[in-house]
Scaffold this motif. Sequence first.
Motif, PDB file in Angstrom:
ATOM      1  N   CYS A 220      84.822  63.459  65.092  1.00  0.00           N
ATOM      2  CA  CYS A 220      85.414  64.611  65.781  1.00  0.00           C
ATOM      3  C   CYS A 220      84.619  64.960  67.043  1.00  0.00           C
ATOM      4  O   CYS A 220      85.207  65.295  68.077  1.00  0.00           O
TER       5      CYS A 220
ATOM      6  N   ASN B 166      86.112  64.949  70.777  1.00  0.00           N
ATOM      7  CA  ASN B 166      85.984  66.096  71.679  1.00  0.00           C
ATOM      8  C   ASN B 166      85.381  65.691  73.018  1.00  0.00           C
ATOM      9  O   ASN B 166      85.845  66.147  74.067  1.00  0.00           O
TER      10      ASN B 166
ATOM     11  N   GLU C  83      88.086  63.685  74.986  1.00  0.00           N
ATOM     12  CA  GLU C  83      89.182  64.547  75.435  1.00  0.00           C
ATOM     13  C   GLU C  83      88.727  65.508  76.530  1.00  0.00           C
ATOM     14  O   GLU C  83      89.477  65.778  77.465  1.00  0.00           O
TER      15      GLU C  83
ATOM     16  N   ARG D 149      90.193  65.751  58.030  1.00  0.00           N
ATOM     17  CA  ARG D 149      89.649  66.469  59.183  1.00  0.00           C
ATOM     18  C   ARG D 149      90.235  65.921  60.481  1.00  0.00           C
ATOM     19  O   ARG D 149      90.590  66.683  61.375  1.00  0.00           O
ATOM     20  N   LEU D 150      90.345  64.596  60.580  1.00  0.00           N
ATOM     21  CA  LEU D 150      90.929  64.005  61.787  1.00  0.00           C
ATOM     22  C   LEU D 150      92.411  64.333  61.914  1.00  0.00           C
ATOM     23  O   LEU D 150      92.904  64.571  63.014  1.00  0.00           O
TER      24      LEU D 150
ATOM     25  N   SER E 241      93.898  66.992  61.067  1.00  0.00           N
ATOM     26  CA  SER E 241      94.046  68.357  61.589  1.00  0.00           C
ATOM     27  C   SER E 241      93.861  68.387  63.110  1.00  0.00           C
ATOM     28  O   SER E 241      94.328  69.304  63.768  1.00  0.00           O
ATOM     29  N   CYS E 242      93.199  67.376  63.652  1.00  0.00           N
ATOM     30  CA  CYS E 242      93.022  67.264  65.104  1.00  0.00           C
ATOM     31  C   CYS E 242      94.124  66.412  65.734  1.00  0.00           C
ATOM     32  O   CYS E 242      94.152  66.236  66.952  1.00  0.00           O
TER      33      CYS E 242
END
Length: 179
Positions: free
Chosen positions: A135, A139, A142, A165-166, A168-169
């Motif tokens: 993540c 970030n 991006e 977790r990924l 959700s992104c």
Amino acid sequence: MASADRISAIKSSLRVIPNFPKPGIMFQDITTLLLDPKVFKDTVDLFVERYKNENISVVAGIEARGFLFGPSIALAIGAKFVPLRKPKKLPGEVISEKYILEYGSDCLEMHLGAVKSGDRALIVDDLIATGGTVCAAMNLLERAGAEVVECACVIEVPKLKGRERLKSCGVPLYALVES
């Protein structure tokens, strides 16, 4: 050799080291995979086969074991390789991202200007556990304007829920084996 046979060989080449680097951690060691040139090549080839027609312009490898697979994948698919490093390892201007691990916290840095707006990026590492490192990598990319197409790992530890977790992104995960 069929993908299933190659994946089986990859899985059987891995070893688990209990209580490393801290008590309670079951460390997934890929160094034994690297000792077998055929299995190592099959690992890289499986990633290349998946990404060769995806117009990836950047392969970002996470320090340190993402450096073992990322450059070979980048060369094979015609993309640039961008190292994502621990603090104070890159000369020049960097951007950074802090994150939480299952056993502490850390930070990743990337050279400013290494990734351009519109780049299509693939993140590569050896393993995904909680997803914190991946993540942070996402970030960083991006923030620099890249579109993260997918995260690719040799090993996924499903019980630590990094895939969720990924998700959700909004970034998919591709892992060769589960541990």
